[in-house]
Enzyme design. Structure first.
Site, PDB file in Angstrom:
ATOM      1  N   LYS A  42     -19.749 -18.285   3.148  1.00 58.61           N
ATOM      2  CA  LYS A  42     -21.088 -18.447   3.172  1.00 58.61           C
ATOM      3  C   LYS A  42     -21.858 -17.570   2.323  1.00 58.61           C
ATOM      4  O   LYS A  42     -21.386 -16.530   1.822  1.00 58.61           O
ATOM      5  CB  LYS A  42     -21.222 -17.709   4.699  1.00 58.61           C
TER       6      LYS A  42
ATOM      7  N   ARG B 239       0.822  -1.212   0.091  1.00 60.58           N
ATOM      8  CA  ARG B 239      -0.038   0.047   0.082  1.00 60.58           C
ATOM      9  C   ARG B 239       0.837   1.250   0.104  1.00 60.58           C
ATOM     10  O   ARG B 239       0.608   2.198  -0.640  1.00 60.58           O
ATOM     11  CB  ARG B 239      -1.028  -0.117   1.209  1.00 60.58           C
TER      12      ARG B 239
ATOM     13  N   GLY C 121     -13.305  -4.242   1.084  1.00 55.19           N
ATOM     14  CA  GLY C 121     -14.813  -3.899   1.331  1.00 55.19           C
ATOM     15  C   GLY C 121     -15.444  -3.176   0.381  1.00 55.19           C
ATOM     16  O   GLY C 121     -16.531  -3.264   0.044  1.00 55.19           O
TER      17      GLY C 121
ATOM     18  N   GLY D 259      -9.103 -10.013   0.068  1.00 58.48           N
ATOM     19  CA  GLY D 259      -7.803 -10.217   0.755  1.00 58.48           C
ATOM     20  C   GLY D 259      -7.349 -12.046   0.011  1.00 58.48           C
ATOM     21  O   GLY D 259      -6.163 -12.152  -0.244  1.00 58.48           O
TER      22      GLY D 259
END
Length: 397
Positions: free
Chosen positions: A198, A41, A374, A351
């Site tokens: 999930k 980053r 996100g 990730g």
């Protein structure tokens, strides 16, 4: 998406001598002694900072680091290690300024790193007074932190409201371009890979994509739920039986458009979840009551690889098996290699996906690797990110 770009301001000669405030994403992992363990980053933020310095701006840079308590400084929350690494990469000293909200001393051609912005009271709740103080520090605000683009905070949103000029830095602009190319105006067929443990965490993404894509490849625990919805046995595999109706609805929505959700025809199973568990390849119809499905099988991998190689655009979020265990990594590797070999424009994010890309060394063969976890997921859900919304609004005047 129409936003003002920092590169355009530089090209137009509007940056020399101006105070430029860059919101970067320098939230890097550190070990217990505070040493940076991975600096991607920081390296990704360098082009924007260099662009500003080379244009003769007085440059301020800030970022969050970790989850500090607002107003309570602790040594482990400091950007000091980041300032040192930035200095090494820029080949100059980068001073670190604390308590900077009420004023910063920086001259044209200089750069200063402003201490962890999440230490400022009111940052997370986008306090208007704090945002206006930040905006008063600069002539040009540059948002270059896609990883925070889904949050409306003082240093990402409020400052963009009140700064004289608000624009997208090169990293954020590249994300906008890649997302637009993949989702707004894709070359067909458009295939999406959505994998994870999930269905519930990715249900909105699956629903949003089911109206856009030509093929929706599901993997991991999500695939198990879809297999169950298709009437296949999954043994003791991770699944969400209470979401079968939602899975069936996605399958039907795709089918109605002449698109498909490919259901695995073969799988790799084990009797226990462990790296050293013996792996068995079997047809999807022959999964036993005590089996755990930990990967897609070779026939399924070959079918999906053929589809990916023929795609026009690929969106990839999540490995299709437990790729951390070598015995159950072949499916994810096959997918990764197929994406690398495809002529399609590919965009990947999340990730685990980035870990898989690194594991198989295909970084240079993926069209665009998204830096925001996100934020990337929210884009796939069809949401308008706060950063994009405010920058578009400012560009429109």
């Amino acid at each position: 998406m129409n936003v003002l770009r920092f590169s355009d301001l530089v090209a137009q000669g509007q940056v020399a001598g101006r105070r430029v405030f860059i919101r970067a994403d320098l939230n890097v992992p550190q070990d217990d002694s505070g040493r940076i363990t991975e600096d991607t980053r920081i390296r990704a933020s360098i082009p924007c900072i260099r662009m500003a310095l080379d244009a003769g701006a007085a440059v301020m840079v800030t970022s969050h680091l970790g989850r500090p308590t607002e107003g309570e400084f602790k040594a482990e929350d400091s950007l000091a290690p980041v300032a040192q690494r930035l200095g090494e990469l820029l080949g100059r000293e980068v001073p670190l300024a604390s308590n900077w909200v009420d004023g910063v001393q920086v001259a044209p051609g200089q750069v200063v790193l402003l201490e962890n912005c999440r230490l400022n009271k009111g940052e997370k709740k986008n306090n208007e007074e704090l945002a206006k103080k930040m905006a008063a520090l600069c002539d040009i605000f540059v948002h270059d932190a896609f990883g925070t683009a889904h949050r409306a905070e003082a240093s990402t949103y409020g400052i963009a409201q009140f700064a004289p000029v608000a624009c997208a830095g090169p990293l954020l602009a590249a994300e906008i371009d890649a997302i637009s190319q993949a989702l707004a105006n894709p070359k067909r067929p458009l295939l999406a890979i959505v994998a994870g443990s999930k269905v519930s965490t990715k249900l909105t993404i699956l629903k949003a994509l089911s109206s856009k894509v030509d093929g929706l490849i599901v993997g991991g625990g999500i695939a198990n739920t879809f297999m169950l919805a298709a009437g296949l046995p999954i043994g003791l595999s991770l699944a969400e039986p209470d979401l079968l109706d939602e899975a069936k609805a996605v399958i039907e929505a795709m089918k109605a458009r002449g698109a498909e959700v490919p259901i695995p025809v073969d799988v790799v199973t084990a009797k226990r979840f462990a790296a050293d568990a013996p792996a068995s390849v079997k047809l999807a119809t022959e999964v036993e009551a005590d089996d755990l499905i930990l990967d897609i099988g070779p026939q399924t991998a070959a079918r999906l690889a053929a589809q990916l190689k023929a795609a026009g655009t690929i969106v990839w979020n999540g490995p299709v098996g437990v790729f951390e265990f070598d015995a159950f990594a072949k499916g994810t590797e096959a997918i990764a290699r197929a994406i690398a070999e495809s002529d399609a424009f590919s965009i990947a994010g999340g990730g685990d996906t980035l870990a898989a890309i690194a594991k198989y060394g295909i970084e240079s063969d993926v069209g665009y690797i998204s830096t925001g976890g996100g934020a990337f997921l929210e884009v796939l859900e069809g949401k308008t990110l706060p950063a994009f919304e405010i920058l578009s609004r400012r560009a429109a005047g």
